[in-house]
Design a protein around this motif. Structure first.
Motif, PDB file in Angstrom:
ATOM      1  N   CYS A 301     -62.770  28.044 -58.178  1.00 52.78           N
ATOM      2  CA  CYS A 301     -62.176  28.692 -57.000  1.00 52.78           C
ATOM      3  C   CYS A 301     -62.761  28.047 -55.746  1.00 52.78           C
ATOM      4  O   CYS A 301     -63.945  28.245 -55.438  1.00 52.78           O
ATOM      5  N   TYR A 333     -60.930  35.830 -54.059  1.00 49.64           N
ATOM      6  CA  TYR A 333     -60.146  35.598 -55.269  1.00 49.64           C
ATOM      7  C   TYR A 333     -61.008  35.241 -56.478  1.00 49.64           C
ATOM      8  O   TYR A 333     -60.578  35.439 -57.621  1.00 49.64           O
ATOM      9  N   TYR A 337     -60.271  37.107 -60.050  1.00 54.30           N
ATOM     10  CA  TYR A 337     -60.058  36.444 -61.341  1.00 54.30           C
ATOM     11  C   TYR A 337     -61.134  36.845 -62.350  1.00 54.30           C
ATOM     12  O   TYR A 337     -60.851  36.991 -63.545  1.00 54.30           O
ATOM     13  N   TYR A 342     -61.922  36.049 -66.325  1.00 56.25           N
ATOM     14  CA  TYR A 342     -62.201  34.624 -66.201  1.00 56.25           C
ATOM     15  C   TYR A 342     -63.619  34.377 -65.689  1.00 56.25           C
ATOM     16  O   TYR A 342     -64.115  35.110 -64.822  1.00 56.25           O
ATOM     17  N   THR A 344     -65.677  32.232 -63.222  1.00 53.82           N
ATOM     18  CA  THR A 344     -65.300  31.488 -62.021  1.00 53.82           C
ATOM     19  C   THR A 344     -66.532  30.821 -61.423  1.00 53.82           C
ATOM     20  O   THR A 344     -67.647  31.324 -61.541  1.00 53.82           O
ATOM     21  N   LEU A 534     -52.130  35.401 -59.922  1.00 58.24           N
ATOM     22  CA  LEU A 534     -53.074  36.032 -60.836  1.00 58.24           C
ATOM     23  C   LEU A 534     -52.582  35.995 -62.278  1.00 58.24           C
ATOM     24  O   LEU A 534     -53.380  35.958 -63.218  1.00 58.24           O
TER      25      LEU A 534
END
Length: 541
Positions: A301, A333, A337, A342, A344, A534
């Motif tokens: 990200c 974000y 996520y 997830y 990240t 998303l």
């Protein structure tokens, strides 16, 4: 040709001068040709039912029809028009042609509209939930002489509309101009590239020179149709892009260190550092869901302009201004996520967060670090893009080395400048399996226009001779790619999305991967939206 009255109209302003008629050339800017910029607009108290009632008010030369000249976004912005009780607004322009010919009319719109030419209804899309930008293309015949074009627009929803005219072959039209009067016209006046300068002074304008240069298409634009065409083009353009980026720094051991580990109930936040090149350290946050089993999917990200990685992981440090900034851009974000399962990672790019130059921190905004360091990097044969992309390549190296991460299931996304870096990284590093570019579907040519703003951290010297954003995004094919863009985005105007998306779609179609390309146009401005983004990784990663 008779001389035309002088005009002095501010950008996107209504003018009251009844002597302004035209003719005006169709605008060619940043490689996009055929825009109609000069209109009569009418904001009635109630919608007009049909073309007859519209044209009658126009023929009466009603004072309620007022001249509107578009400059900034090459689209009619209904927010700049007077308030009215009606849900509809009408725009009229007279298209003059030196011969009868078939042309393409393209309407840039995301909501319903109606379009007439010479009294004939060309399109009635008022009931559409969403008119996809770039798909509103109509073949029409214009007569020799004057042709009346009328567009009905919805004022209650999204409020940007543009109209382009071009040949059936996609090329600029010859012998065609427009006016806001139905009177016969001679040849169009030369374009006024800089509205602040008298016409006779434009021969001294550097912008006139560069606009002429920019009107030429890049020499490596994809023009094929088959998979073999695509493979050959991809090999050649990727090689050219890498050569323009120049030499990457020396690869060295990562020597990663975990500086901090914080338990945040449903996920762990680690602050890490690693070497991207000898004695150059990259700080980053990695967020790890607690419920992860085995090796999980991961997303890189990337932040845009602002406070660096802190924005992306939602760290405001108790500062109300920082919290407001994160909320405004929907900036956290990485957290969003991670809450979906997830892993990240969010590093600081050079010039941001913990990597900002001390001289910039002391300058209180008087120094632009992106421009300054672009000059510095270019002086040594590279670019700031080269250095940041290298750091992101090394971020992928580090992410792939983590025991929690499946190295075959890594995606990348970013907002604004973060989207631009996602574009570059995904174009040259196939380890990025899925990409999302948020609020960044605009061209580098457009960034060179008067009053446009550009970041020195996004430019590659020499690129525009060979390609633009269209080509770099196309290198991501056949991997899944999603664009998202706000209809009111003032930084990346939606009007440019059409040309880029159409060209990228052509490449994806040739690669046999058109189903892996999509775009979401949302009701908002320059921010991360996420409604489709998303779920994009859920679908493909």
């Amino acid at each position: 040709m008779t001389s035309m009255p002088k005009r002095n109209i501010s950008d996107n302003a209504l003018g009251d001068d009844p002597l302004i008629h035209g003719p005006f050339q169709l605008a060619t800017v940043a490689g996009l040709h055929g825009f109609i910029l000069d209109w009569l607009v009418y904001t009635p108290d109630k919608p007009l039912t049909d073309h007859k009632s519209i044209s009658e008010t126009l023929s009466l030369q009603s004072g309620e029809w007022r001249y509107f000249h578009v400059v900034n976004d090459y689209a009619i912005n209904l927010d700049l028009l007077p308030d009215c009780c009606s849900s509809s607004v009408y725009a009229a322009s007279f298209v003059w042609s030196d011969s009868k010919q078939d042309v393409i009319v393209e309407v840039g719109a995301y909501d319903g509209f109606r379009l007439w030419l010479n009294g004939r209804l060309i399109a009635d899309l008022r009931d559409n939930e969403e008119c996809r930008f770039g798909d509103n293309i109509f073949k029409v015949t214009v007569n020799e002489g004057s042709n009346m074009l009328i567009l009905e627009m919805d004022k209650l929803k999204r409020k940007l509309y543009s109209v382009r005219l071009y040949g059936l072959d996609g090329e600029p039209l010859k012998g065609v101009c427009v006016s806001v009067s139905g009177e016969d016209m001679c040849a169009p006046v030369p374009p006024r590239l800089n509205p602040e300068l008298p016409l006779e002074n434009n021969c001294y304008s550097p912008f006139q020179y560069f606009n002429r240069v920019m009107s030429c298409e890049p020499v490596m634009r994809f023009r094929g149709n088959s998979k073999d065409d695509w493979l050959d083009w991809r090999r050649r353009f990727k090689s050219k892009l890498l050569s323009l980026l120049g030499d990457f720094p020396e690869r060295c051991p990562l020597k990663p260190k975990v500086l901090e580990r914080v338990d945040l109930d449903v996920y762990i936040r680690e602050k890490v550092i690693f070497q991207s090149e000898p004695d150059v350290w990259v700080p980053a946050y990695i967020l790890i869901p607690k419920n992860i089993v085995g090796r999980g999917r991961a997303i890189l990200c990337i932040h845009g302009h602002g406070r660096g990685k802190d924005d992306v992981v939602g760290l405001d440090h108790g500062d109300p201004a920082a919290a407001s900034h994160i909320k405004k851009y929907n900036y956290d974000y990485a957290v969003q996520y991670t809450l979906k399962g997830y892993i990240t990672i969010s590093p600081d790019l050079r010039n941001f967060g913990e990597r900002v130059d001390p001289e910039y921190a002391r300058s209180t905004g008087k120094i632009d670090p992106c421009i300054t360091n672009f000059y510095r990097a270019m002086s040594f044969g590279g670019s700031l893009v080269t250095l940041n992309v290298w750091d992101l390549i090394r971020t992928l190296d580090y992410l792939s080395s983590r025991s929690e991460v499946d190295p075959e299931r890594i995606g990348c996304m970013g907002l604004s400048n973060g989207g631009r870096m996602t574009m570059y990284l995904a174009a040259i590093d196939d380890r990025v399996r899925v990409a999302v570019l948020s609020s960044i579907i605009n061209s580098f040519k457009e960034r060179l226009l008067p009053n446009a703003w550009g970041c020195g951290g996004q430019y590659v010297p020499g690129l525009l001779k060979y390609g633009d954003v269209h080509e770099i995004c196309s290198l991501i094919a056949p991997r899944p790619l999603l664009f998202e863009l706000g209809i009111y985005d003032p930084i990346c105007p939606a009007v440019y999305a059409n040309d880029i998306y159409r060209q990228v779609r052509r490449v994806y179609r040739a690669a046999g991967a058109e189903d892996k390309l999509d775009i979401e146009i949302f009701h908002g401005d320059h921010r991360f939206n996420g409604m489709k983004a998303l779920s994009w990784f859920d679908r493909w990663l």
